[in-house]
Each structure stands twice: as C-alpha cells, then as structure tokens.
Scaffold this motif. Structure first.
Motif, PDB file in Angstrom:
ATOM      1  N   SER A 285       0.840  -1.189   0.000  1.00  0.00           N
ATOM      2  CA  SER A 285       0.000   0.000   0.000  1.00  0.00           C
ATOM      3  C   SER A 285       0.885   1.253   0.000  1.00  0.00           C
ATOM      4  CB  SER A 285      -0.908   0.000   1.228  1.00  0.00           C
ATOM      5  OG  SER A 285      -0.143   0.191   2.399  1.00  0.00           O
TER       6      SER A 285
ATOM      7  N   THR B 116       0.778   3.637   2.055  1.00  0.00           N
ATOM      8  CA  THR B 116       1.210   3.903   3.428  1.00  0.00           C
ATOM      9  C   THR B 116       2.486   3.145   3.754  1.00  0.00           C
ATOM     10  OG1 THR B 116      -1.106   4.175   4.049  1.00  0.00           O
ATOM     11  CG2 THR B 116       0.468   3.849   5.826  1.00  0.00           C
ATOM     12  N   ASP B 117       2.538   1.871   3.342  1.00  0.00           N
ATOM     13  CA  ASP B 117       3.738   1.071   3.600  1.00  0.00           C
ATOM     14  C   ASP B 117       4.952   1.630   2.865  1.00  0.00           C
ATOM     15  OD1 ASP B 117       2.216  -0.616   5.162  1.00  0.00           O
ATOM     16  OD2 ASP B 117       1.848  -2.027   3.514  1.00  0.00           O
TER      17      ASP B 117
END
Length: 101
Positions: free
Chosen positions: A31, A33-34
C-alpha cells in the motif's frame, strides 16, 4: 513426406500445476502507506548515519573522512526522494479532488 501440424498454444503443453502458478500472485501489492513509511524510515536511518559519522569524524575515530561525505549525500538523496514522493501524492490527491462525479 512429413506432415505439418498446427501451432498449439504453449500453455496447453504445460503441466496443470504450472498454469495455476502463473495466475496466482504470491506477494500482495504494497500500500502507499507502507511505501511512504519505508521511505521515511530510510530517511531517518540515513540521518542517524550522518550524525554517527559526524561524531566519529569530530572525535578523530573515523579513518576515512569520505565516509562522512557519502553519508551526507545519501541522507540528502533520501530526503529528496521522500519530498518527491510527498509532492507526487499531493498532486495525485489534488487531481482526484478535481474530478467531478
């Protein structure tokens, strides 16, 4: 004379287990975010390395002063990549917000 057979798809000659391995994706996509967190961690690690090499250089424990310069360049590059990623994310968000439904 030899007879010529028609061309068959290559997947028809493969074992059935090999065909299913192609379809399945073993690693899920990361993702945003990761990815962003990993770039933040890399920038923090690079900055910590700069601080460590600066300390070693000022105390005379660093034999090769080029190591400090390389650490500084690495930190600058990491921060630049993080800033570019943030900018691209904000541009994408702005573009999505301009879309009217």
């Amino acid at each position: 004379m030899n007879s010529i057979s028609k061309i068959a798809p290559i997947w028809s000659t493969m074992p059935s287990g090999a065909r299913t391995a192609e379809v399945q994706d073993p690693t899920p996509a990361a993702s945003f975010t990761d990815i962003f967190r990993s770039y933040m961690q890399q920038a923090q690690d690079a900055q910590a390395e700069v601080e460590r090499t600066d300390y070693l250089l000022t105390t005379g424990q660093l034999e090769n002063p080029a190591v400090s310069s390389i650490a500084i360049a690495n930190a600058e590059l990491s921060v630049s990549m993080l800033a570019n990623l943030r900018t691209k994310a904000l541009e994408a968000y702005s573009e999505i917000m301009r879309i009217s439904l």
